[in-house]
Design an enzyme around this catalytic site. Sequence first.
Site, PDB file in Angstrom:
ATOM      1  N   HIS A 195       0.817  11.624  -7.929  1.00  0.00           N
ATOM      2  CA  HIS A 195       1.334  11.566  -9.304  1.00  0.00           C
ATOM      3  C   HIS A 195       1.644  12.962  -9.832  1.00  0.00           C
ATOM      4  O   HIS A 195       2.528  13.147 -10.651  1.00  0.00           O
ATOM      5  CB  HIS A 195       0.350  10.838 -10.218  1.00  0.00           C
ATOM      6  CG  HIS A 195       0.588   9.357 -10.209  1.00  0.00           C
ATOM      7  ND1 HIS A 195      -0.376   8.438 -10.501  1.00  0.00           N
ATOM      8  CD2 HIS A 195       1.695   8.636  -9.920  1.00  0.00           C
ATOM      9  CE1 HIS A 195       0.127   7.222 -10.386  1.00  0.00           C
ATOM     10  NE2 HIS A 195       1.383   7.321 -10.039  1.00  0.00           N
ATOM     11  N   ARG A 301       5.799   4.923 -16.764  1.00  0.00           N
ATOM     12  CA  ARG A 301       4.375   4.972 -16.396  1.00  0.00           C
ATOM     13  C   ARG A 301       3.608   5.371 -17.658  1.00  0.00           C
ATOM     14  O   ARG A 301       3.546   6.553 -18.002  1.00  0.00           O
ATOM     15  CB  ARG A 301       4.141   6.019 -15.308  1.00  0.00           C
ATOM     16  CG  ARG A 301       4.771   5.712 -13.956  1.00  0.00           C
ATOM     17  CD  ARG A 301       4.449   6.829 -12.976  1.00  0.00           C
ATOM     18  NE  ARG A 301       4.850   6.536 -11.623  1.00  0.00           N
ATOM     19  CZ  ARG A 301       6.011   6.919 -11.083  1.00  0.00           C
ATOM     20  NH1 ARG A 301       6.886   7.597 -11.806  1.00  0.00           N
ATOM     21  NH2 ARG A 301       6.296   6.618  -9.835  1.00  0.00           N
ATOM     22  N   ARG A 337       5.155  -0.087 -17.888  1.00  0.00           N
ATOM     23  CA  ARG A 337       4.101  -0.484 -16.958  1.00  0.00           C
ATOM     24  C   ARG A 337       2.766  -0.218 -17.624  1.00  0.00           C
ATOM     25  O   ARG A 337       2.531   0.882 -18.130  1.00  0.00           O
ATOM     26  CB  ARG A 337       4.204   0.311 -15.653  1.00  0.00           C
ATOM     27  CG  ARG A 337       3.236  -0.211 -14.609  1.00  0.00           C
ATOM     28  CD  ARG A 337       3.349   0.558 -13.331  1.00  0.00           C
ATOM     29  NE  ARG A 337       2.791   1.885 -13.481  1.00  0.00           N
ATOM     30  CZ  ARG A 337       2.787   2.797 -12.508  1.00  0.00           C
ATOM     31  NH1 ARG A 337       3.337   2.501 -11.343  1.00  0.00           N
ATOM     32  NH2 ARG A 337       2.249   3.979 -12.694  1.00  0.00           N
ATOM     33  N   ASP A 455       3.132   3.235  -3.090  1.00  0.00           N
ATOM     34  CA  ASP A 455       1.839   2.675  -2.706  1.00  0.00           C
ATOM     35  C   ASP A 455       1.974   1.744  -1.511  1.00  0.00           C
ATOM     36  O   ASP A 455       1.142   1.752  -0.617  1.00  0.00           O
ATOM     37  CB  ASP A 455       1.214   1.938  -3.899  1.00  0.00           C
ATOM     38  CG  ASP A 455       0.509   2.905  -4.821  1.00  0.00           C
ATOM     39  OD1 ASP A 455      -0.201   3.781  -4.312  1.00  0.00           O
ATOM     40  OD2 ASP A 455       0.699   2.819  -6.049  1.00  0.00           O
ATOM     41  N   ARG A 465      -1.807   8.761   0.099  1.00  0.00           N
ATOM     42  CA  ARG A 465      -0.570   9.432  -0.265  1.00  0.00           C
ATOM     43  C   ARG A 465      -0.766  10.841  -0.801  1.00  0.00           C
ATOM     44  O   ARG A 465       0.185  11.603  -0.901  1.00  0.00           O
ATOM     45  CB  ARG A 465       0.241   8.574  -1.253  1.00  0.00           C
ATOM     46  CG  ARG A 465      -0.379   8.426  -2.602  1.00  0.00           C
ATOM     47  CD  ARG A 465       0.287   7.312  -3.376  1.00  0.00           C
ATOM     48  NE  ARG A 465       1.047   7.806  -4.500  1.00  0.00           N
ATOM     49  CZ  ARG A 465       1.537   7.032  -5.459  1.00  0.00           C
ATOM     50  NH1 ARG A 465       1.386   5.721  -5.400  1.00  0.00           N
ATOM     51  NH2 ARG A 465       2.220   7.524  -6.439  1.00  0.00           N
ATOM     52  N   CYS A 502      11.319   0.644  -7.463  1.00  0.00           N
ATOM     53  CA  CYS A 502      11.131   1.834  -8.311  1.00  0.00           C
ATOM     54  C   CYS A 502      10.298   2.917  -7.645  1.00  0.00           C
ATOM     55  O   CYS A 502       9.962   3.907  -8.275  1.00  0.00           O
ATOM     56  CB  CYS A 502      10.527   1.447  -9.650  1.00  0.00           C
ATOM     57  SG  CYS A 502       8.945   0.647  -9.508  1.00  0.00           S
TER      58      CYS A 502
HETATM   59  C1  PEP Z   1       4.901   3.026  -6.462  1.00  0.00           C
HETATM   60  O1  PEP Z   1       3.742   2.841  -6.058  1.00  0.00           O
HETATM   61  O2  PEP Z   1       5.896   3.028  -5.719  1.00  0.00           O
HETATM   62  C2  PEP Z   1       5.153   3.281  -7.899  1.00  0.00           C
HETATM   63  C3  PEP Z   1       6.365   3.297  -8.401  1.00  0.00           C
HETATM   64  O3  PEP Z   1       4.093   3.518  -8.686  1.00  0.00           O
HETATM   65  P1  PEP Z   1       3.285   4.910  -8.739  1.00  0.00           P
HETATM   66  O4  PEP Z   1       4.082   5.935  -7.985  1.00  0.00           O
HETATM   67  O5  PEP Z   1       3.124   5.220 -10.177  1.00  0.00           O
HETATM   68  O6  PEP Z   1       1.992   4.552  -8.077  1.00  0.00           O
HETATM   69 MG    MG Z   2       2.142   2.545  -7.472  1.00  0.00          MG
END
Ligand code: PEP
Ligand code: MG
Length: 572
Positions: A195, A301, A337, A455, A465, A502
């Site tokens: 993030h 987000r 979200r 994810d 990640r 996304c």
């Molecule tokens: C994802 O997991 O692809 C996503 C868009 O959410 P985040 O990156 O906020 O976990």
């Molecule tokens: Mg995610």
Amino acid sequence: MIGSERIIHGIVASAGAAIGKAVRAFDPLFIPFNSKIRPDQARKEVERFRASVEKSREQLKRVQAELKRKSGPESSFLIDAHLLVLQDRLFVDRIIEKIETSHINAEWAIQQVSDDLFQAYDRLNDDYLRERRGDLEDIVRRLLHNLQAKPLPSFRKLPYDAILIGKAVPPSTLFELRSQRIVGLATETGGPLSHTAIMARSLGIPAVMGVAGLADISSGVFLIVDGDRGVIICMPSGQTVDEYRSRAREDKKLRRKSSGSKVTPCITEDHVRISLGANINFSEEVTAAIASGCESIGLYRTEFDFFSEGKELDEESLTAGYSQVLKSAKGAPVTFRTIDVGSDQKNWDGVNMNFAVRGLRFCLENTDVFKKQLRSLYRASVNGPTRILLPFVSTIDDLDAAREIIAEVRNDLEVRRQPYDPMVPVGVMIETPAAAQTCDLMVSRVDFFCLGTNDLIQYYMAIDRSDQSVAHLYNPFHPAILRCLHQIYALLQPTGKPITVCGEMAADPPSAAVLLGLGFTSLSVSLVAYPRIQRMVCSVSFEQLRELAGQILQMQKPKDVEEMVRRTVYRS
Ligand code: PEP
Ligand code: MG
């Protein structure tokens, strides 16, 4: 220092280059917490703690004197509150008692005692007293830092060209400092999908992660962060600095040219309309997104604004904030979200939050927080087309529990005669293998789906990640990922429920082309990636990509897939 230029390699996290001075970020997450000590070491540990208290007191006295000199006696009382915490027996003596009776290190004792106090503060009904939680947080941060015997950075005195460096920099720190003078970011841990990296990209801050050896760089060292090559240049030569400066001038010219150009609709060469939305992390980004012609906010987000400056906002402020987002979106739909807390944080005891209570799991355990956010979203929904998206769903039971809470919230609003849009669509993120396998079972329960490839790939490939040592395994061209996406499309397409991708897979032209080839016609990407994906869409044939997908689904190795995709997209 000419002649001592040193290049350190890392991983590209956010594009662009920055020239500036290193500023070390305080990093509480990597202090060695919770270590047991032998009973005969307790005295020494208490002394270590007392020394940290004393050092903190001296620092605060100095700050207080400086404040008095510069702004008069009125403002120096702010420091009194911190000094009082250091005298508070409930705090200091309890920490000493913990060290002596539980035989734990000072850091862990501070953490335990302050956690109890934080909880007590959170239960208070008095806003003023609740605000004082911040004083305690500050003092805890200072004590922990002084235990580390490293200088405490003062972010208020950042140089004009600060490059934030640290083992890890939490997204919240980057967020808090966004209006300050941060021009670049370099961290030892983390990867392009963390993030913090996503946040850096949306703030347009060049970043390199996974840089070994950052620990040797002290605050004040002259650095270049090259987010395009994934390197840090330590003490660059005059010639290197000149090269980077002239590159920056060229980039600026290009940006000026493209910002003046007209918005191109997202239609492939063979006239297939692709919907392209923008991913944002905080409310201020909406205006820029709409001004640059984004047709929707495909993913907001909300957790970063929700816990703005470390505190949780109340329902009225949230409602006002979300209403403003919808008004600034000027009729474009906004997908909010609900908070996805947990991700990118490691618990003190080493629990990896990627696998713990995050996303919807957190909301179901903290229904007060969840209901407050839902009420605010529904109340704001009268200001524009609103969509509510639930993150990190892994069971139908969790989804049903969330739907019950949503029904309760709507009912409450009706009883209270508070207006809301009853047609707000509710969707889920498909970002766990469980959701990928069972999305067809969710169809009757939701109005739309969003595919979170960040994810999804980490869980499919069994990689964290934010761990750079396995970053090379994050590969959207892996047959496992292609098959998974193909299966999701096959399960959902006949149902007619909208699906938007996304994750970052949609933000890179070759992998985004694969998504189109697999049939997905709605993508949402960060503002930085928006123009390049728009260009890619307008330059490809949907039909040709569909054929390509048929071929790559038969292939065995990610690198062969990627090569074939690149040849098709770039026609090379
Ligand atoms: C994802 O997991 O692809 C996503 C868009 O959410 P985040 O990156 O906020 O976990
Ligand atoms: Mg995610």
